[in-house]
Design a protein around this motif. Structure first.
Motif, short mmCIF file in Angstrom:
data_model
loop_
_atom_site.label_atom_id
_atom_site.label_comp_id
_atom_site.label_asym_id
_atom_site.label_seq_id
_atom_site.Cartn_x
_atom_site.Cartn_y
_atom_site.Cartn_z
N ARG A 41 1.50 8.78 -6.46
CA ARG A 41 0.92 9.99 -5.91
C ARG A 41 0.92 11.07 -6.99
NH1 ARG A 41 3.95 10.46 -1.16
NH2 ARG A 41 2.73 8.69 -0.40
N ARG A 42 -0.18 11.80 -7.08
CA ARG A 42 -0.38 12.75 -8.18
C ARG A 42 0.69 13.85 -8.23
NH1 ARG A 42 -2.48 9.23 -10.75
NH2 ARG A 42 -4.42 8.39 -9.97
N SER A 43 1.30 14.13 -7.08
CA SER A 43 2.27 15.22 -7.06
C SER A 43 3.62 14.82 -7.66
CB SER A 43 2.49 15.69 -5.61
OG SER A 43 2.98 14.62 -4.81
N LEU A 44 3.84 13.49 -7.87
CA LEU A 44 5.12 13.04 -8.40
C LEU A 44 5.22 13.33 -9.89
CD1 LEU A 44 5.58 9.65 -6.54
CD2 LEU A 44 6.57 11.87 -5.99
N ARG A 62 0.82 -1.22 0.00
CA ARG A 62 0.00 0.00 0.00
C ARG A 62 0.86 1.27 0.00
NH1 ARG A 62 -3.79 0.42 5.02
NH2 ARG A 62 -1.74 0.51 5.99
N LYS A 63 1.84 1.36 0.88
CA LYS A 63 2.67 2.56 0.94
C LYS A 63 3.47 2.76 -0.34
CE LYS A 63 3.12 2.75 5.98
NZ LYS A 63 4.06 2.74 7.14
N ASN A 64 3.95 1.66 -0.88
CA ASN A 64 4.73 1.77 -2.12
C ASN A 64 3.86 2.27 -3.28
OD1 ASN A 64 7.03 0.80 -0.85
ND2 ASN A 64 6.56 -1.34 -1.34
N PHE A 65 2.60 1.80 -3.35
CA PHE A 65 1.68 2.31 -4.37
C PHE A 65 1.56 3.83 -4.26
CE2 PHE A 65 -0.64 -2.00 -4.38
CZ PHE A 65 -0.02 -2.41 -5.55
N GLY A 66 1.38 4.31 -3.02
CA GLY A 66 1.23 5.74 -2.81
C GLY A 66 2.46 6.52 -3.24
N MET A 67 3.65 5.97 -2.91
CA MET A 67 4.89 6.67 -3.25
C MET A 67 5.11 6.72 -4.77
SD MET A 67 7.40 5.09 -0.32
CE MET A 67 8.86 5.87 -1.00
#
Length: 534
Positions: A531-534, A523-528
């Motif tokens: 994430r739209r800001s990346l 889950r955390k890796n998906f977010g990293m």
């Protein structure tokens, strides 16, 4: 009598001609399909051009009547089954003021945070808004992909365009408007806005919810039932469609409402599974139930006296399409011969999918240890995460393309099992499950689903047209061919039955525990990564 039902999907319109009678039931005569574009934007937007829907509707109608040799005067009604939870904003003439925002659009994260995730919270949501929404509508706009946040995104980001809005419609309600000139929304589409009051005696758009979410009630159209005649075809629309002016137009409903009807799963407790571009598990219930933690709600459907307990999978058959295009084909152009093997004169296969299914049919349950997660465009249920993505887990040097494609089908079925298990915390599901959608055309997929679930699976004729059949069934009700929605089951017979194989079911039960752990672990890796800001 003849009727036409339009199945308005994510990637195309299929125009279906049916014959209705008490003697022969609902008989599919012919169909025509025209595709249109799906625009996936870098900012999370997913859009379509409503004008393309209408042109596809006109083209398929003209083609169908010509090929079937049926006079336009013989058509006694038209109706719709369509993708849901899009936002189609139109002006006073019924013309779109911008592209439609698809059910997959997830641009409204900021709007959701501002509208629902500030103040004192319960489960990450504003306590007052959460509780009032549940009390009034039996659900809450807890997903960034819900229509409310698309509407609010346009309001915030495109104020000049928003100022031109006269009505907020869903997909098939826009097409009804083009055909009749009337601004009308069926009750299931109205509920899908999650601004609808489901309390007995108060059905309709909720002034309190609209005020709480800063929605202009003037933008919301008149509400009707899915079975209702909502007008007749105008002269201009008739000329474009090739149909007779004055032909009755029935509202129809969304795919989530009508596919179960077309599969014959209409009685309380009946469960059906759909596998098309997207997928879901749905059970007919008498009372609304809500599981916010698993993102399962009881939605309004075609039957005004019942609800559909509903769990959605964003990408189902789309995963197999992706595997076909990126694993099964020579994407890099390494080979000189461009002819498909199934196109050989001696081939027994009529299409590429049939060829692929034959090639992977000998892969054992468990795909030789390979697991796949079907979250290619995020996920809604039993967890909400727009950043979740697909995984191939446990690839080895001996892994083949056949293993991987087989694992894709299993991964979709394992996720459906997860949703079924989550649903059973709220309501009893049926031991025999009706299976509809394009996925139900493949015996291998049907058998894998039976084995994964450990349930008897039944399919009906033309399962890929189940939504259109449901639309035709409601026209049969509106035209007085039948008297009640429960009679629909007698008009739709079972075509094939698949029994679970205990040895395979045991394999899948062990894999299911690993499958469920893959999201929590990543889950955390998906977010990293997403994430739209990346």
């Amino acid at each position: 009598m003849y009727v036409i039902a339009y199945d308005v999907g994510t990637t195309g319109v299929k125009c279906c001609l049916f014959s209705l009678s008490m003697e022969t039931g609902i008989e599919f005569i012919a169909g025509e399909l025209v595709d249109y574009d799906l625009y996936v934007l870098e900012n999370g937007g997913v859009e379509q051009d409503p004008q393309q829907w209408w042109r596809a509707m006109c083209d398929t109608t003209n083609q169908l009547l010509h090929k079937a040799g049926v006079a336009k005067e013989a058509i006694k009604g038209i109706s719709f089954c369509a993708q849901m939870q899009a936002v189609v904003l139109v002006d006073q003439e019924g013309q779109p003021v911008r592209n439609a925002m698809s059910y997959m659009d997830n641009r409204g994260k900021k709007q959701m945070e501002q509208g629902l995730q500030r103040g004192f919270k319960i489960m990450g949501m504003n306590a007052r808004k959460l509780l009032r929404s549940i009390m009034i509508s039996g659900a809450v706009s807890a997903s960034v992909k819900d229509p409310l946040w698309k509407y609010k995104w346009v309001q915030d980001e495109e104020p000049e365009i928003f100022s031109k809005v006269h009505k907020w419609l869903d997909v098939k309600d826009y097409l009804v408007c083009r055909a009749t000139g009337n601004f009308i929304m069926s009750r299931d589409s109205a509920f899908a806005t999650l601004l609808y009051d489901t309390r007995k005696g108060k059905e309709g758009f909720s002034r309190e919810l609209c005020s709480m979410m800063d929605v202009n009630m003037e933008h919301l159209p008149q509400i009707c039932e899915c079975r209702d005649q909502v007008g007749t075809i105008t002269g201009q629309a008739a000329a474009e469609l090739g149909l007779a002016e004055g032909t009755p137009v029935f509202s129809g409903g969304g795919d989530a409402s009508l596919i179960g009807v077309g599969a014959g799963a209409v009685e309380t407790g009946a469960t059906h599974i759909y596998m098309g571009t997207s997928g879901w598990v749905s059970t007919v219930v008498e009372k609304q139930r809500l599981d916010i933690g698993s993102m399962i709600a009881s939605i309004v459907g075609a039957d005004p006296n019942r609800f559909n307990c509903f769990a959605e999978l964003e990408t189902a058959g789309k995963c197999l399409e992706w595997a076909r295009d990126h694993i099964g084909l020579d994407e890099l152009g390494l080979f000189k011969e461009k002819k498909f093997a199934y196109e050989d004169l001696e081939s027994k296969h009529k299409n590429l999918y049939g060829y692929i299914m034959d090639k992977i049919s000998q892969i054992p349950a468990g795909s030789n240890g390979v697991l796949f997660t079907p979250w290619l465009h995020g996920n809604r249920c039993p967890f909400e995460d727009p950043d979740a993505r697909g995984l191939f887990f446990n690839l080895g040097i001996e892994t083949t393309a056949s293993d991987m494609i087989h694992a894709v089908i299993e991964g979709v079925c394992l996720h459906l099992k997860w949703q079924l298990r989550a649903m059973e915390k709220q309501t009893k599901t049926s031991q025999t499950i009706r299976f509809a959608g394009g996925g139900a055309l493949a015996p291998l997929t049907c058998q894998i689903l039976a084995d994964v679930l450990g349930r008897r699976i039944e399919t009906v004729k033309n399962p890929q047209n189940a939504g259109a059949v449901g639309s035709a069934a409601l026209m049969a009700l509106g035209l007085k061919v039948i008297e009640s929605i429960d009679e629909i089951k007698t008009l739709i017979s079972v075509d094939h039955v698949y029994e679970p194989q205990p040895a395979n079911t045991a394999v899948y039960e062990n894999l299911f525990q690993i499958f469920r752990s893959l999201y929590k672990t990543n889950r955390k890796n998906f977010g990293m990564l997403n994430r739209r800001s990346l």
